[in-house]
Enzyme design. Structure first.
Site, PDB file in Angstrom:
ATOM      1  CG  HIS A 207      -2.377   0.079   0.855  1.00 16.41           C
ATOM      2  ND1 HIS A 207      -3.052  -0.952   0.240  1.00 16.41           N
ATOM      3  CD2 HIS A 207      -3.291   1.079   1.034  1.00 16.41           C
ATOM      4  CE1 HIS A 207      -4.314  -0.621   0.063  1.00 16.41           C
ATOM      5  NE2 HIS A 207      -4.485   0.626   0.517  1.00 16.41           N
ATOM      6  CG  ASN A 213      -2.224   2.289  -2.271  1.00 21.91           C
ATOM      7  OD1 ASN A 213      -1.040   2.228  -2.529  1.00 21.91           O
ATOM      8  ND2 ASN A 213      -2.716   3.146  -1.386  1.00 21.91           N
ATOM      9  NE  ARG A 215      -8.840   4.566  -7.959  1.00 17.86           N
ATOM     10  CZ  ARG A 215      -9.250   5.775  -7.590  1.00 17.86           C
ATOM     11  NH1 ARG A 215      -9.922   6.532  -8.449  1.00 17.86           N
ATOM     12  NH2 ARG A 215      -9.005   6.230  -6.378  1.00 17.86           N
ATOM     13  NE  ARG A 218      -9.324  -2.461  -9.150  1.00 15.91           N
ATOM     14  CZ  ARG A 218      -9.400  -2.009  -7.893  1.00 15.91           C
ATOM     15  NH1 ARG A 218      -9.144  -2.824  -6.889  1.00 15.91           N
ATOM     16  NH2 ARG A 218      -9.740  -0.762  -7.641  1.00 15.91           N
ATOM     17  CE1 TYR A 249      -9.085  -7.779  -5.127  1.00 14.48           C
ATOM     18  CE2 TYR A 249     -10.286  -5.791  -4.506  1.00 14.48           C
ATOM     19  CZ  TYR A 249      -9.131  -6.401  -4.945  1.00 14.48           C
ATOM     20  OH  TYR A 249      -8.011  -5.643  -5.205  1.00 14.48           O
TER      21      TYR A 249
END
Length: 380
Positions: A207, A213, A215, A218, A249
């Site tokens: 992080h 973090n 976005r 991914r 998730y």
């Protein structure tokens, strides 16, 4: 509570590869099926399908964080940058342009090294005003400094917050990110799909930024998956599959990050199952694309007015609510009941629609899909 980065052996992750064979095989087979079907499509159809997948990826990645982007703005930004001609272009705002830039840089230029400077550029593009969606000023284009306290992921109302995760302190970030980037850019004897799962978990556990973090995580995932495919365009959206199972998730991530143990098998299995869902959804979408292409090829000689084309496309896309009646036709097309009846009668005569089993006042109509595909569409 202890966290995964506090393990004395961090980040020596463990996962018994033999337990993942079935999941990996299933996803690989579905990926092969998807590639095979795409190769049978014309260029413009492949292009449109790629644009659709990318648009979904951008919109859904932001939706996971609670940010709602205008889909048409995202599609327009992607199309302009990719040189794809579309109808209904709209001018995208700076936030949309930023996340689109990150997505394309991660996927189109996936084979370039991932560096701290590249991540800083992504972060700056994500927050062009230097503030997040809530107006909070951010440390943009640099690692977080924890000046406002440790990085915590919390939920709950003020005074009743629940801490789900605490990230490594800021004075460890340089070392943590150096180790991550060396691993990411290095060559390992590792299945690319497993590497994507580990990269996702590892980055989100660090992080390193004050915001954004998720976005960027991914985007790194998309980059890893694109590298695994040799840089070929991906026609599925991992972010869309994650957004659909958003609760699962976060639970899957917390199940391995909120403890010191380094066995991440549960997370990797969840990731592969989610990836399988993404590919499966793409296969269904592609089936629909092929169905529409065959349908319009078969009826290329028929002149249809805009109202008829609109309703037929809704029926072909499978998102029509209930049965088609003349009343619903009139509402959908903003036409009179007489006009709706004439439109339907014309399609019945052309063999494009047929009456359902019920008759009288409850007469409904169905799409005729048993069509001849002898007539060819113009060359692409």
């Amino acid at each position: 509570m202890t966290y995964i980065w506090q393990s004395p052996n961090w980040p020596a992750f463990e996962w018994p590869s033999d337990e993942l064979v079935t999941s990996l095989t299933t996803v690989r087979l579905d990926q092969g099926r998807l590639i095979g079907r795409v190769e049978g499509l014309g260029f413009r159809t492949r292009e449109a399908t790629f644009l659709r997948a990318l648009t979904d990826d951008v919109v859904k990645s932001s939706a996971i964080e609670g940010e709602r982007l205008d889909e048409q703005e995202v599609r327009s930004s992607l199309a302009r940058r990719l040189g794809i001609s579309i109808d209904g272009f709209v001018t995208p705002n700076r936030s949309v342009e930023g996340i689109v830039h990150i997505t394309l840089d991660a996927t189109i230029d996936c084979l370039k090294p991932l560096t701290a400077e590249r991540l800083f550029q992504w972060h700056a593009a994500l927050f062009p005003t230097g503030r997040n969606e809530w107006g909070q000023r951010l440390r943009v284009g640099d690692w977080r400094d924890d000046s406002g306290g440790p990085m915590e992921i919390v939920s709950g109302a003020f005074g009743h917050e629940k801490v789900h995760y605490v990230g490594p302190p800021a004075d460890r970030l340089e070392k943590e990110m150096t180790a991550f980037l060396d691993w990411f850019n290095g060559s390992q004897e590792m299945d690319p799909l497993v590497k994507a799962a580990i990269a996702h978990l590892w980055f989100v556990a660090i992080h390193p930024f004050g915001d954004g973090n998720g976005r960027i995580t991914r985007a790194i995932t998309d980059m890893t998956l694109a590298r695994g495919g040799g840089g070929a365009p991906r026609l599925y959206s991992m972010s869309a599959a994650i957004e659909k199972s958003r609760t699962g998730y976060y639970e899957a991530l917390q199940s391995v990050t909120a403890r010191e143990e380094l066995d991440i098998t549960k997370w990797v299995r969840w990731f592969l199952d989610c990836l399988g869902d993404a590919v499966g959804a793409a296969l269904l979408t592609l089936d629909n694309v092929i169905l529409k292409n065959e349908f319009w090829q078969a009826h290329a000689a028929h002149h249809l007015n805009p109202r008829q084309a609109k309703v037929l496309n809704r029926l072909l896309e499978g998102n029509f609510d209930g049965k088609l009646t003349s009343t619903k036709w009139a509402k959908l097309t903003s036409a009179s009941q007489d006009t709706a009846s004439r439109d339907i009668a014309d399609l019945l005569a052309k063999g494009i629609l047929r009456k359902g089993e019920a008759g009288g006042r409850s007469t409904a109509y169905e799409l005729v899909l048993e069509v001849s595909t002898d007539s060819q569409s113009p060359s692409e």
